[in-house]
Structure formats: C-alpha cells, structure tokens
Design an enzyme around this catalytic site. Structure first.
Site, PDB file in Angstrom:
ATOM      1  N   ARG A 170      29.977  48.335  59.526  1.00 19.89           N
ATOM      2  CA  ARG A 170      28.670  48.523  59.119  1.00 19.89           C
ATOM      3  C   ARG A 170      28.197  47.284  58.081  1.00 19.89           C
ATOM      4  NH1 ARG A 170      31.536  53.593  58.450  1.00 19.89           N
ATOM      5  NH2 ARG A 170      30.336  55.320  59.412  1.00 19.89           N
ATOM      6  N   ILE A 171      29.097  46.833  57.219  1.00 26.90           N
ATOM      7  CA  ILE A 171      28.619  45.501  56.502  1.00 26.90           C
ATOM      8  C   ILE A 171      28.182  44.484  57.518  1.00 26.90           C
ATOM      9  CG2 ILE A 171      29.544  44.075  54.879  1.00 26.90           C
ATOM     10  CD1 ILE A 171      31.014  46.206  53.749  1.00 26.90           C
ATOM     11  N   ARG A 186      38.740  40.905  51.916  1.00 24.63           N
ATOM     12  CA  ARG A 186      39.917  41.020  51.258  1.00 24.63           C
ATOM     13  C   ARG A 186      40.501  39.366  51.119  1.00 24.63           C
ATOM     14  NH1 ARG A 186      38.629  45.009  49.648  1.00 24.63           N
ATOM     15  NH2 ARG A 186      39.582  47.145  49.672  1.00 24.63           N
ATOM     16  N   ASP A 213      34.526  36.181  47.295  1.00 25.77           N
ATOM     17  CA  ASP A 213      34.372  37.201  46.247  1.00 25.77           C
ATOM     18  C   ASP A 213      36.021  37.734  45.994  1.00 25.77           C
ATOM     19  OD1 ASP A 213      32.843  38.680  44.035  1.00 25.77           O
ATOM     20  OD2 ASP A 213      33.195  40.580  45.658  1.00 25.77           O
ATOM     21  N   GLU A 265      44.741  39.522  42.348  1.00 23.99           N
ATOM     22  CA  GLU A 265      43.348  39.570  41.508  1.00 23.99           C
ATOM     23  C   GLU A 265      43.738  40.625  40.144  1.00 23.99           C
ATOM     24  OE1 GLU A 265      40.193  40.095  45.021  1.00 23.99           O
ATOM     25  OE2 GLU A 265      40.571  41.822  43.973  1.00 23.99           O
ATOM     26  N   HIS A 295      35.080  39.325  42.324  1.00 22.41           N
ATOM     27  CA  HIS A 295      35.129  40.751  42.983  1.00 22.41           C
ATOM     28  C   HIS A 295      34.062  41.561  42.550  1.00 22.41           C
ATOM     29  CE1 HIS A 295      38.059  43.288  45.562  1.00 22.41           C
ATOM     30  NE2 HIS A 295      36.853  43.725  45.907  1.00 22.41           N
TER      31      HIS A 295
END
Length: 319
Positions: A159-160, A238, A262, A267, A286
């Site tokens: 979708r993205i 990711r 991002d 992290e 992020h």
C-alpha cells in the site's frame, strides 16, 4: 480481564487512552526493556491481552505467559513477535496494516525532495548571512535536481509503495517496481520489472518491503554494484534491509549519490554507526509514522481489532 501495554511512550504524547480503559483493567507502561525477558514477563503477569509497539515477545516470553490469549501489535511490522510460537500456543496476533500509508508515503517524498531541493541547507545558509553577503540575486552550495523524467524504482509494492508510485507519477517520473510476488496492475504508467533490472535502471530507489530473514541486508556491496552510479536511495521501511557498512563505503566512494533514511539497524542509533560520518547521508529518527492524525488512527484500529477479538471475530490477523 486485564490489558497490558508494554511501551506506550512514543504514542502517548497526546492520545486519549480511555477506549482501552473502558474495555478492561488497563495497565500502561511507558517503556519495557527489550532485552529483559524477566521484566517483560513480570509486567505481562496474568494478563490475557498484551499490546506492544516495539517491545519483543520471543518464544520464552510467549511460552511462560500462561494466561495470554491475544497480542496486539501497535504497528504494521510484526518482526518483534515470534509468530510461530504464538501460533503453537494458541495466541492470536493482530497488527495495524494501513494506518500510516499516507504519512509514510508523504515522508518518503519529503526525504527525496530534501536531497534534490536542499531546502534545509539553503535555509540555514540564508540565516547565517551567506545570501546577504553575496553579490548575486541567487546562489546554491549543493547540486539541485529535477525529478521529471527520472526513474523511480520501488522495491516492494504494498500500500505504501503504491501511494509513493502515485506521487512519483505526479512529479512526471518514470515509475517501475519489483515485488517478490508478481502483481496485476492496470495502470499504464507503471511497469513491473526484475530486481536486477530495477537496480540497473533506477535514478531513485525506495525500499518498501518487510523485514524477513530473506530481506535483511538486501542492499549490500553486490546489489549496490548493480545500481547506477549516482543513484539516490530512500528507506522508510526497516533499517536492517541495508548493510550499513557497505552503504557508507558506497556513499564515501560516491557510487551512491545520497542515502535518505528514517530507519537504521539499531534504534536509537549507535554513536558509532558508520552512516553518521558518510557523505550525503540524511537520517531522521523513525518519525514517518508519527503525525498526530496517523497515531490517532493507529489507536482507533488497535481498539477495534481488540473489540472484534472479544466478540469472536478476528481482523488483521498475522499468520
């Protein structure tokens, strides 16, 4: 019935948690140590329902949580949960697959426009007085690029990625994509290609795949060597999709023009991450998912997933 949220801090700045309070005895924690099974198990206790954003639930935790019936992932990616263990132990796992589609697509283009338009750099230079001290009506200290006619290659076509494709088309880019499972497409302006062809043809490559054992370090020395010299690489998926040492080397050797991401492998980012000293590397913490509207949607869908489970109907199940 008891609900435990293990790590609500990142979501909690301005959200209303009352809907969860209305469903059951709701226990909220800002953070739970990701590498401390003892603490995770203590906080889960005898809860039937656990919600987690990034706190992992591995095989040991799942096996020892005897009352656990439901795990709600407050996000799209499900790499923080041992899904096989959950299935074996009869625990339903759901996620929120669509909440951030528009926000992440928007942010992907924010990264690309920063690389190609250098708005942040030139704003800083103007405020430092560089323009006022110069002799000309204009100046630029870094190359600027037009997107029209450039080839945008999308790795993954969920979708993205589909939303990013539409934005690329709106900027008059040539859009191609690779997906591990072939997709049927009706749009004439986009083309499905092999991964090798995408790497060879793209001026901009954007990552939109989930993290699996097969996709970790997908971007590495070998795949970088197949890319056009001067390619721009974007990552809002990711951090572990990228071998960061290989990428830093390619940036410093100017084989890749820029990397805008991002996400990173660890992290929060380690202070010795090689990308921090690499040329033309843009890193944000992020935040693509973090607009208020997006987080409100995330909470709404999380609550609805749980309500449906309590009614005996499972939606957004992760298998």
């Amino acid at each position: 019935m008891k609900i435990v949220l293990l790590d609500g801090y990142a979501l909690n700045k301005d959200l209303n948690w009352q809907p969860l309070n209305e469903l059951a005895d709701f226990e909220f924690y800002d953070r739970t140590a990701a590498d401390n099974n003892k603490e995770i198990l203590k906080r889960i206790g005898n809860a039937e329902i656990v919600l987690t954003h990034k706190t992992p639930l591995n095989d040991e935790v799942i096996k020892k949580s005897k009352q656990l019936k439901y795990i709600g992932i407050m996000g799209t990616g499900y790499d923080v949960i041992d899904i096989n263990s959950a299935n074996k132990n009869g625990i339903v796992v759901t996620n929120v697959p669509t909440y951030a589609t528009d926000a992440v697509a928007q942010f992907t283009f924010s990264l690309l426009l920063e690389v190609t338009g250098q708005v942040g750099l030139h704003d800083q230079l103007v405020h430092k007085g560089t323009w006022s001290k110069g002799p000309d009506f204009t100046f630029w200290n870094k190359p600027l690029f037009e997107l029209k006619g450039k080839t945008l290659g999308l790795i993954g076509y969920g979708r993205i990625a589909q939303k990013v494709a539409e934005l690329g088309h709106a900027f008059s880019m040539n859009v191609i994509f690779y997906n591990h499972r072939p997709k049927k497409i009706a749009k004439k302006w986009i083309k499905q290609v092999t991964l090798d062809k995408l790497l060879q043809k793209s001026d901009v490559i954007s990552l939109h795949i989930i993290q699996t054992p097969e996709t970790i370090d997908l971007i590495n020395k070998k795949t970088i060597e197949k890319m056009k010299k001067g390619v721009i690489l974007l990552n809002t998926a990711r951090g572990k999709l990228v071998d960061e040492a290989d990428l830093a080397s390619a940036l410093n050797g100017e084989n890749i023009y820029a990397y805008a991401t991002d996400v990173v492998q660890k992290e929060p980012i380690n202070s010795n991450n090689p990308l921090l000293k690499a040329k033309n590397c843009y890193i944000t913490p992020h935040i693509a998912w973090a607009p208020l509207e997006t987080r409100e949607r995330l909470l709404d869908i999380t609550v609805d997933n749980l309500k449906q489970f309590l009614k005996g109907h499972i939606q957004n199940k992760v298998d």
